[in-house]
Design a protein around this motif. Structure first.
Motif, short mmCIF file in Angstrom:
data_model
loop_
_atom_site.label_atom_id
_atom_site.label_comp_id
_atom_site.label_asym_id
_atom_site.label_seq_id
_atom_site.Cartn_x
_atom_site.Cartn_y
_atom_site.Cartn_z
N MET A 1 0.85 -1.18 0.00
CA MET A 1 0.00 0.00 0.00
C MET A 1 0.89 1.24 0.00
SD MET A 1 -2.51 1.08 3.08
CE MET A 1 -3.92 2.04 2.72
N ALA A 2 0.77 2.06 -1.00
CA ALA A 2 1.59 3.27 -1.12
C ALA A 2 0.95 4.40 -0.31
CB ALA A 2 1.70 3.67 -2.58
N HIS A 3 1.79 5.21 0.26
CA HIS A 3 1.33 6.35 1.05
C HIS A 3 1.84 7.63 0.41
CE1 HIS A 3 0.03 3.82 4.37
NE2 HIS A 3 1.16 3.16 4.27
N THR A 4 1.08 8.71 0.60
CA THR A 4 1.55 10.00 0.13
C THR A 4 2.58 10.52 1.11
OG1 THR A 4 -0.11 11.25 1.35
CG2 THR A 4 -0.73 10.50 -0.87
N ALA A 5 3.34 11.53 0.68
CA ALA A 5 4.38 12.10 1.53
C ALA A 5 3.80 12.64 2.83
CB ALA A 5 5.13 13.20 0.79
N SER A 6 2.64 13.27 2.78
CA SER A 6 2.04 13.83 3.99
C SER A 6 1.58 12.73 4.94
CB SER A 6 0.88 14.76 3.66
OG SER A 6 -0.15 14.07 2.98
N GLN A 7 1.10 11.61 4.40
CA GLN A 7 0.71 10.48 5.25
C GLN A 7 1.94 9.91 5.96
OE1 GLN A 7 -1.21 8.18 2.18
NE2 GLN A 7 -3.21 8.43 3.16
N LEU A 8 3.04 9.81 5.23
CA LEU A 8 4.27 9.29 5.83
C LEU A 8 4.78 10.21 6.92
CD1 LEU A 8 6.16 7.93 2.72
CD2 LEU A 8 5.03 6.62 4.51
N GLU A 9 4.70 11.52 6.69
CA GLU A 9 5.14 12.48 7.69
C GLU A 9 4.33 12.34 8.97
OE1 GLU A 9 7.66 14.64 8.22
OE2 GLU A 9 8.45 13.68 6.44
N ALA B 1 16.11 5.18 13.69
CA ALA B 1 16.55 5.41 12.32
C ALA B 1 16.07 4.28 11.42
CB ALA B 1 18.07 5.52 12.27
N LEU B 2 16.07 3.06 11.95
CA LEU B 2 15.61 1.90 11.18
C LEU B 2 14.15 2.08 10.77
CD1 LEU B 2 16.13 -0.93 10.07
CD2 LEU B 2 15.55 -1.83 12.34
N LYS B 3 13.32 2.46 11.71
CA LYS B 3 11.89 2.66 11.40
C LYS B 3 11.70 3.84 10.45
CE LYS B 3 7.36 2.94 13.55
NZ LYS B 3 6.65 2.87 14.83
N GLN B 4 12.46 4.90 10.64
CA GLN B 4 12.35 6.05 9.75
C GLN B 4 12.69 5.67 8.32
OE1 GLN B 4 14.58 9.39 11.25
NE2 GLN B 4 13.53 9.32 13.22
N HIS B 5 13.70 4.83 8.12
CA HIS B 5 14.04 4.38 6.77
C HIS B 5 12.87 3.59 6.16
CE1 HIS B 5 18.23 5.56 7.28
NE2 HIS B 5 18.38 5.31 6.00
N ARG B 6 12.28 2.70 6.93
CA ARG B 6 11.17 1.90 6.41
C ARG B 6 10.00 2.79 6.02
NH1 ARG B 6 6.67 0.15 8.55
NH2 ARG B 6 7.31 0.38 10.73
N LEU B 7 9.65 3.72 6.88
CA LEU B 7 8.53 4.61 6.59
C LEU B 7 8.83 5.52 5.40
CD1 LEU B 7 7.42 5.55 10.22
CD2 LEU B 7 6.32 3.96 8.63
N ARG B 8 10.06 5.99 5.31
CA ARG B 8 10.46 6.86 4.20
C ARG B 8 10.29 6.13 2.86
NH1 ARG B 8 15.77 8.00 5.57
NH2 ARG B 8 14.92 9.17 7.30
N HIS B 9 10.52 4.82 2.88
CA HIS B 9 10.36 4.03 1.66
C HIS B 9 8.93 3.54 1.46
CE1 HIS B 9 14.76 3.86 1.95
NE2 HIS B 9 14.72 3.62 0.66
#
Length: 75
Positions: free
Chosen positions: A1-9, A18-26
């Motif tokens: 499921m793809a998320h928009t940039a604002s949803q990811l933020e 940092a590990l979780k941030q990388h996963r969410l960023r992708h």
């Protein structure tokens, strides 16, 4: 499921590892990353929440997957 940039933020929190941030960023889910790295998704969740430390082998696999350094993922 793809998320928009604002949803990811909104999903990212200041205290996220940092590990979780990388996963969410992708835009990835724990299950998909765990499957590629060949670890249990509950273990990946523990790593992301800083409740466990990875073996060097797992840390290297994650760094390679995210195209970053082990030090960047696990400061």
């Amino acid at each position: 499921m793809a998320h928009t940039a604002s949803q990811l933020e909104r999903k990212r929190k200041k205290g996220d590892s940092a590990l979780k941030q990388h996963r969410l960023r992708h835009g990835l889910q724990v299950q998909s990353v765990a499957a590629v790295i060949e670890i249990d998704q509950s273990f990946l969740s523990l790593l992301e929440n800083r409740k466990r430390k990875p073996s060097l082998n797992v840390a290297r696999k994650l760094a390679k997957f995210y195209e970053t350094s082990v030090e960047d993922l696990f400061p």
